[in-house]
Design an enzyme around this catalytic site. Structure first.
Site, short mmCIF file in Angstrom:
data_model
loop_
_atom_site.label_atom_id
_atom_site.label_comp_id
_atom_site.label_asym_id
_atom_site.label_seq_id
_atom_site.Cartn_x
_atom_site.Cartn_y
_atom_site.Cartn_z
N ARG A 149 -9.37 3.76 -5.77
CA ARG A 149 -7.85 4.26 -5.37
C ARG A 149 -7.03 4.67 -6.59
NH1 ARG A 149 -5.15 -0.48 -2.69
NH2 ARG A 149 -3.63 1.00 -2.14
N SER A 190 -3.75 3.68 -7.03
CA SER A 190 -2.60 3.08 -7.55
C SER A 190 -2.73 2.27 -8.93
CB SER A 190 -2.51 1.87 -6.30
OG SER A 190 -3.51 0.88 -6.61
N LYS A 211 -10.66 -8.63 -1.28
CA LYS A 211 -9.96 -9.04 0.30
C LYS A 211 -9.78 -7.76 1.12
CE LYS A 211 -5.25 -8.77 -1.66
NZ LYS A 211 -4.86 -7.76 -1.13
N ASP A 212 -9.69 -6.56 0.57
CA ASP A 212 -9.72 -5.36 1.30
C ASP A 212 -10.80 -4.81 2.06
OD1 ASP A 212 -7.15 -5.00 0.45
OD2 ASP A 212 -7.48 -3.88 -1.11
N THR A 242 6.81 -9.49 2.98
CA THR A 242 5.37 -9.64 3.01
C THR A 242 4.74 -8.77 4.05
OG1 THR A 242 3.13 -11.22 2.98
CG2 THR A 242 5.39 -11.99 4.15
N SER A 293 1.62 -9.77 5.14
CA SER A 293 0.55 -10.50 5.56
C SER A 293 1.00 -11.67 6.42
CB SER A 293 -0.06 -11.04 4.37
OG SER A 293 -0.85 -12.51 4.60
N ARG A 332 -0.74 -14.01 7.46
CA ARG A 332 -1.25 -15.26 6.85
C ARG A 332 -0.23 -15.86 6.17
NH1 ARG A 332 -2.92 -16.32 1.90
NH2 ARG A 332 -2.85 -13.85 1.45
N ARG A 333 0.49 -15.07 5.19
CA ARG A 333 1.46 -15.54 4.27
C ARG A 333 2.65 -16.04 4.90
NH1 ARG A 333 0.31 -10.79 -0.23
NH2 ARG A 333 -1.08 -11.96 -1.52
N ARG A 386 5.36 -3.05 2.68
CA ARG A 386 4.24 -2.26 2.22
C ARG A 386 4.60 -1.65 1.07
NH1 ARG A 386 0.99 0.41 5.44
NH2 ARG A 386 -0.11 0.95 3.31
N GLY A 387 3.76 -0.95 0.13
CA GLY A 387 4.13 -0.26 -0.75
C GLY A 387 3.35 -0.92 -2.20
N ASN A 388 3.44 -0.20 -3.31
CA ASN A 388 3.00 -0.73 -4.65
C ASN A 388 3.72 -1.81 -5.14
OD1 ASN A 388 4.99 0.62 -6.19
ND2 ASN A 388 4.17 2.41 -5.98
N ARG A 442 7.87 -2.98 -4.56
CA ARG A 442 8.04 -4.32 -3.81
C ARG A 442 8.95 -5.23 -4.72
NH1 ARG A 442 2.55 -6.19 -1.26
NH2 ARG A 442 1.33 -4.39 -1.21
N CYS A 449 -10.11 -9.93 10.08
CA CYS A 449 -8.79 -9.18 10.17
C CYS A 449 -8.19 -9.29 11.59
CB CYS A 449 -8.97 -7.46 9.84
SG CYS A 449 -7.31 -6.64 9.33
#
Length: 326
Positions: free
Chosen positions: A9, A11, A81-82, A124, A126, A128-129, A146-148, A152, A239
């Site tokens: 990617r 980023s 993780k992705d 966040t 997530s 999970r978090r 979301r976002g880079n 954030r 997921c």
């Protein structure tokens, strides 16, 4: 193989991981030149909606995997993780780089989690978090983010958010460790499966690419990656519900911590088990001790009315998570 093409990617974090991969390849195989190919994924095109709402884990890997199968690249560089729990039969995860610090961390301008104001707003993306944070402090308000990483972090600096939760690995790889206000222990906030690990993916038939990926792999990380992903498969995927798991070295053994939460009722379970090194292998496909622990864990989840990833309503539950206030 004179030149090897690695796909990534675009980023800043993804490029940092690709550049690390290139450096390791050039060190291990000085006669091989490395070309980095930037590929835009579905997850890069939509920075607003929650990931689950338009594809979940696979949104950051689909287009890169297609480039592999079309032989436009030789090795794909992913954040493990992705990577979804299943992939095209022509592909395989052929290597894993040494794991960065896997813990989740708080970015809050220096304040500890306990010192945030009552009702603090935390960003966040997530579930999970969210559910683990709410178990520690039910008063905090969590919003989808979301976002880079830089964008954030900026939301904390401008006061739009009181804090955000991120993985330590990304901040360290971008040379931003000074932004970390607190590191959560894995028995407070259990990381996502594969968090902190860079995975190298290739075509099974591309033997030279596979050999290069294996040459730069880190043995202890390979074991952790295989075990954690086997655990994900034992429970039925990664997921569909908020889940985490991490294998950590503990002297001559390993500690395995697993977390699972129900996104509908908020119930959760965390269990830890110590495994001897002899009980685990790099393949992890026939680990009787891990399989037995999975059965114990699943039974305990059912006692607490926690859905397993394999249960049908899981996908709908996680997809609707952000439709409710947290």
């Amino acid at each position: 193989m004179g030149t090897i093409k690695i796909g990534t990617r675009g980023s800043a974090l993804a490029l940092a991981q690709a550049n690390l991969t290139r450096e390791l390849i050039q060190k291990a195989c000085p006669d091989v030149s490395v070309e980095i190919c930037i590929i835009k994924t579905s997850g890069d095109k939509d920075h607003v909606r929650s990931l689950v709402s338009f594809g979940g884990q696979g949104v950051f890997v689909k287009e890169i995997e297609e480039a592999l199968m079309e032989k436009k690249i030789d090795i794909a560089v992913h954040s493990l993780k992705d990577v979804p729990d299943s992939m095209d039969d022509r592909l395989e995860l052929s290597g894993f780089l040494k794991r960065e610090i896997p813990n989740d961390v708080l970015v809050s301008g220096g304040k500890k989690f306990a010192d945030l104001k009552p009702g603090a707003t935390i960003g966040t993306g997530s579930p999970r978090r969210v559910l683990q944070l709410k178990a520690i402090r039910p008063d905090v308000r969590c919003v989808n983010l979301r976002g880079n990483l830089p964008s954030r972090i900026e939301k904390v600096k401008t006061g739009e958010l009181d804090a955000i939760l991120l993985g330590a690995a990304g901040l360290n790889r971008l040379n931003l460790p000074s932004e970390i206000s607190e590191v959560f222990a894995v028995d407070q906030v259990t990381p996502a499966i594969g968090q902190g690990i860079i995975a190298l993916q290739s075509l099974k038939e591309n033997i030279p690419a596979k050999e290069i990926a294996q040459a730069i792999s880190h043995r202890e990380t390979v074991i952790a990656a295989r075990v954690e992903r086997h655990w994900m498969n034992l429970l039925g995927g990664g997921c569909r519900v908020p889940m985490g798991a991490i294998l950590s070295p503990d002297g001559d053994a390993f500690l395995f911590t697993a977390f699972l939460a129900d996104p509908l009722n908020g119930q959760s379970l965390r269990m830890t088990k110590r495994f001897l090194s002899s009980e685990l292998s790099e393949e992890a496909f026939a680990c009787e001790s891990l399989d037995s622990f999975a059965k114990t864990f699943a039974a305990a989840c059912h006692e607490r009315s926690i859905m397993l990833p394999s249960e049908a309503r899981g996908t709908e539950a996680i997809a609707s998570f952000w439709n409710r206030e947290h």
